[in-house]
Design an enzyme around this catalytic site. Structure first.
Site, PDB file in Angstrom:
ATOM      1  CD  GLU A  31      -4.015   2.916  15.106  1.00  0.00           C
ATOM      2  OE1 GLU A  31      -3.311   3.064  16.241  1.00  0.00           O
ATOM      3  OE2 GLU A  31      -3.681   3.434  14.165  1.00  0.00           O
ATOM      4  CE  LYS A  59       0.414  -2.454   9.589  1.00  0.00           C
ATOM      5  NZ  LYS A  59      -0.572  -2.552  10.198  1.00  0.00           N
ATOM      6  CE1 TYR A 104      -6.111   2.637  10.305  1.00  0.00           C
ATOM      7  CE2 TYR A 104      -4.132   2.095   8.258  1.00  0.00           C
ATOM      8  CZ  TYR A 104      -5.374   1.856   8.922  1.00  0.00           C
ATOM      9  OH  TYR A 104      -6.704   2.267   8.416  1.00  0.00           O
ATOM     10  CG  ASP A 110      -2.355  -4.635  12.955  1.00  0.00           C
ATOM     11  OD1 ASP A 110      -1.375  -4.906  12.417  1.00  0.00           O
ATOM     12  OD2 ASP A 110      -2.716  -4.338  11.938  1.00  0.00           O
ATOM     13  CG  HIS A 147      -1.829  -1.019  15.361  1.00  0.00           C
ATOM     14  ND1 HIS A 147      -3.164  -0.973  15.548  1.00  0.00           N
ATOM     15  CD2 HIS A 147      -2.331  -0.605  13.252  1.00  0.00           C
ATOM     16  CE1 HIS A 147      -3.783  -1.050  14.144  1.00  0.00           C
ATOM     17  NE2 HIS A 147      -3.443  -1.222  13.235  1.00  0.00           N
ATOM     18  NE  ARG A 189      -1.992  -1.579   3.963  1.00  0.00           N
ATOM     19  CZ  ARG A 189      -2.511  -2.136   4.682  1.00  0.00           C
ATOM     20  NH1 ARG A 189      -4.018  -1.516   4.796  1.00  0.00           N
ATOM     21  NH2 ARG A 189      -1.493  -2.401   5.729  1.00  0.00           N
TER      22      ARG A 189
END
Length: 372
Positions: free
Chosen positions: A118, A75, A94, A270, A96, A15
């Site tokens: 997120e 990511k 993101y 995740d 996490h 991505r």
């Protein structure tokens, strides 16, 4: 503002933070975009496509990180990328963080302003920047589980939907949120005997209304989880507590008692995973076996379908990219309480309560941190 888009470097992550179409929108708002060469290859977007959209290209990630005021990724930054972040830079991706003390420590040390997709909330509730990837992951979870059930993969040797005269596989989905509802949609469509377990009566009613009798819904208790997990051929874990580590709902003893060749797919990996025996895997080496049970715990599942995932993600992230660039992060975060919920780390302070609680940091209210 100069917005930087580096190429993703996590294992088999294809991505990209911004599509050429999104770049064009950012440029039309009066900003500059610097894209690392080859960043869009995974979605079949060439460097020329980005240049046509108004971006400049950079030969390396270090060039992007050195010059950009805001880094837009998909990511979480890997260790080499975290080392390139600088004080005052904005990171929008993101993260996490709750199950990742190393990343949290590094981001705190950078002095950067780190906004996590997120934990951004929606005006009507929910997590709008997580939802598209949850939709993709829920659908992929059933595909991955069905593949793992095949005998050459070590599975039971079952076709998910069975055939006339032969029972279908029993699919148990723990968690009836976005991931769970999309997993149920695919599992039912493939003809599986599909069950969703959730502790929210409202979620169970919503699913019953959506799918009707082909779906079995069960209120979550320890007894119910144990019973259905032990009967299952495929279990999909899709439980999420926003910002926090996932609860371990299936313990190692339950895994030991499952059918040999059964499959666990942990979409919550995740956030640390919701099975006690889970550990993160990659697309290069997606599965491992514990007590004859196959575990699929790929931490970036939507990366397997990068074109679908990137465009779905950009549909929801672009308005926030524009807001951060147009108004600057201080005003954008101060004015928008939902975007402010995405602020996880700022100037060495942890501003997300669940992350602070999980990792032992002092929690600082985001508004206080921004005003400090």
């Amino acid at each position: 503002m100069l917005v930087g888009v580096p190429k993703e470097i996590k294992n088999h992550e294809y991505r990209v933070g911004l599509t050429p179409e999104s770049v064009r929108e950012v440029v039309q708002h009066g900003h500059e975009v610097l894209v690392e060469t080859g960043a869009g290859a995974g979605i079949n977007a060439s460097d020329a496509d980005y240049v046509t959209a108004g971006a400049r290209t950079a030969a390396s990630a270090s060039e992007v990180f050195e010059h950009a005021e805001m880094i837009v990724k998909v990511k979480e930054p890997q260790a080499s990328e975290r080392a390139m972040l600088s004080d005052g830079q904005i990171l929008f991706t993101y993260l996490h963080l709750a199950p990742d003390p190393d990343q949290t420590r590094d981001l705190v040390a950078t002095g950067a302003t780190c906004v996590a997709y997120e934990t951004v909330t929606g005006a009507q509730g929910g997590l709008p920047l997580l939802a598209p990837m949850s939709e993709v992951a829920g659908r992929l979870a059933v595909q991955a589980g069905a593949h793992c059930l095949e005998k050459p993969q070590g599975g039971l040797g079952m076709l998910l939907g069975g055939v006339p005269g032969v029972d279908p596989a029993k699919v148990v989905i723990i968690g009836g949120g976005v991931v769970g509802s999309h997993a149920a949609h695919i599992a039912i469509g493939m003809g599986a005997d599909t069950w969703v377990i959730d502790r929210s009566s409202e979620a169970l009613k919503r699913l019953w209304t959506q799918f009707g009798r082909p779906l079995n819904t069960v209120y979550s208790t320890q007894v119910a989880v144990e019973r259905h997990v032990l009967e299952a051929d495929l279990v999909i874990g899709s439980v999420l507590i926003p910002g926090a580590a996932a609860p371990k709902l299936v313990n190692a003893e339950m895994v030991r008692r499952m059918k040999p060749g059964a499959v666990l797919v942990d979409v919550a990996i995740d956030q640390g995973g919701c099975f006690e025996t889970s550990r993160a895997t990659s697309h290069a080496d997606p599965t491992y076996v514990v007590d004859d049970v196959i575990h699929y715990c790929v931490a970036n599942m939507p990366g397997a379908v990068p074109r679908t995932s990137t465009y779905a993600l950009n549909n929801v992230t672009l308005p926030y990219v524009l807001k951060l660039a147009d108004f600057g992060y201080k005003q954008a975060l101060a004015d928008d309480p939902h975007l402010r919920e995405g602020l996880n780390v700022h100037k060495g302070l942890v501003t997300q309560r669940e992350v602070a609680n999980a990792l032992g940091y002092a929690f600082v209210d985001p508004l206080e941190a921004l005003q400090a």
